[in-house]
Design an enzyme around this catalytic site. Structure first.
Site, PDB file in Angstrom:
ATOM      1  N   GLU A 153     -10.034  -4.508   9.910  1.00  0.00           N
ATOM      2  CA  GLU A 153      -9.167  -3.514   9.765  1.00  0.00           C
ATOM      3  C   GLU A 153      -8.040  -3.942   8.643  1.00  0.00           C
ATOM      4  OE1 GLU A 153      -6.495  -0.515  10.578  1.00  0.00           O
ATOM      5  OE2 GLU A 153      -8.606  -0.786  11.126  1.00  0.00           O
ATOM      6  N   GLU A 205       0.739  -1.178   0.023  1.00  0.00           N
ATOM      7  CA  GLU A 205       0.015   0.062   0.014  1.00  0.00           C
ATOM      8  C   GLU A 205       0.906   1.202   0.070  1.00  0.00           C
ATOM      9  OE1 GLU A 205      -2.768  -0.563   3.322  1.00  0.00           O
ATOM     10  OE2 GLU A 205      -3.945  -1.570   2.127  1.00  0.00           O
ATOM     11  N   ASN A 226      -6.773   0.093  -5.341  1.00  0.00           N
ATOM     12  CA  ASN A 226      -6.642  -1.482  -5.192  1.00  0.00           C
ATOM     13  C   ASN A 226      -7.684  -2.170  -6.058  1.00  0.00           C
ATOM     14  OD1 ASN A 226      -5.902  -3.998  -4.499  1.00  0.00           O
ATOM     15  ND2 ASN A 226      -5.557  -3.281  -1.967  1.00  0.00           N
ATOM     16  N   TYR A 254     -14.145  -7.787  -3.545  1.00  0.00           N
ATOM     17  CA  TYR A 254     -15.025  -7.282  -2.601  1.00  0.00           C
ATOM     18  C   TYR A 254     -16.525  -7.147  -3.557  1.00  0.00           C
ATOM     19  CZ  TYR A 254     -11.068  -6.133   0.477  1.00  0.00           C
ATOM     20  OH  TYR A 254     -10.006  -5.981   1.199  1.00  0.00           O
ATOM     21  N   GLY A 298      -8.500 -15.123   0.207  1.00  0.00           N
ATOM     22  CA  GLY A 298      -9.034 -14.109   0.509  1.00  0.00           C
ATOM     23  C   GLY A 298     -10.599 -14.116   0.523  1.00  0.00           C
ATOM     24  N   GLY A 354      -8.177 -18.702  -3.612  1.00  0.00           N
ATOM     25  CA  GLY A 354      -9.464 -18.627  -2.676  1.00  0.00           C
ATOM     26  C   GLY A 354      -9.423 -18.022  -1.149  1.00  0.00           C
ATOM     27  N   TYR A 405      -4.950  -9.586   4.169  1.00  0.00           N
ATOM     28  CA  TYR A 405      -4.001  -9.669   3.451  1.00  0.00           C
ATOM     29  C   TYR A 405      -3.399 -11.114   3.103  1.00  0.00           C
ATOM     30  CZ  TYR A 405       0.753  -9.518   1.838  1.00  0.00           C
ATOM     31  OH  TYR A 405       2.095  -9.419   1.158  1.00  0.00           O
ATOM     32  N   VAL A 406      -3.222 -11.487   1.745  1.00  0.00           N
ATOM     33  CA  VAL A 406      -2.866 -12.709   1.378  1.00  0.00           C
ATOM     34  C   VAL A 406      -1.571 -12.414   0.520  1.00  0.00           C
ATOM     35  CG1 VAL A 406      -3.522 -14.646  -0.236  1.00  0.00           C
ATOM     36  CG2 VAL A 406      -5.137 -13.813   1.102  1.00  0.00           C
ATOM     37  N   GLY A 429      -5.336 -15.744  -5.738  1.00  0.00           N
ATOM     38  CA  GLY A 429      -6.152 -16.505  -6.570  1.00  0.00           C
ATOM     39  C   GLY A 429      -6.514 -18.120  -6.090  1.00  0.00           C
TER      40      GLY A 429
END
Length: 159
Positions: A84, A27, A125, A132, A98, A96, A87-88, A94
């Site tokens: 909060e 980020e 992002n 999402y 997340g 799954g 993270y993966v 890819g």
């Protein structure tokens, strides 16, 4: 290669700190990480813990994490679950992981009687935004998030 989720334990603090640091670098804010293993152990696992964490593993290897806490909606007069961080690591994106983390937290939110499950994402992002939106989340475009930290927080408190 199937992801699984487990509750984090104090011994995971070093792994969580690594994930936090990787996320901050992604980020473009790596220089802002102030967390330490000791602070994480206290904040997540101590007697006055303020947040919760889970670890996503793939074949027994930590692949990602999520940290959340409970908020409160005055309009609903109910608590909400605020994510909060999720993270993966790049090598497991890819897989799954997340989506599994999001499902896990949605189940916790429902089990705890939460009226909402909310989080923020940086507007650039796109990979996260796609995930999402794919699970049915909607952006709250009419809201702007504000923050006081560091010198600005101290200045207001001292004024």
């Amino acid at each position: 290669m199937k992801p699984s989720i487990r509750n984090a334990v104090p011994e995971d603090a070093e792994t969580i700190l690594r994930f936090i640091t990787e996320l901050a670098i992604y980020e473009k804010a790596g220089h802002e990480v102030e967390a330490t293993i000791e602070l994480l152990q206290s904040s997540l696992f101590g007697p006055n813990a303020v947040a919760h964490a889970v670890i996503c593993e793939i074949d027994g290897v930590p692949a990602g994490f999520a940290i959340w806490f409970y908020s409160f909606s005055t309009w609903q007069a109910r608590k909400g679950l605020y994510l909060e961080d999720l993270y993966v690591t790049p090598e497991y994106r890819g897989s799954g992981a997340g989506k599994l983390l999001l499902k896990h937290l949605a189940r916790i939110a429902l089990a705890q009687g939460c009226g909402r499950f909310e989080w923020s994402v940086l507007d650039w992002n796109e990979p996260a935004i796609r995930v999402y939106e794919a699970v049915g989340a909607e952006p709250m475009a009419e809201w702007k998030r504000y923050r006081l930290a560091g010198a600005a927080l101290k200045a207001l408190a001292d004024s």
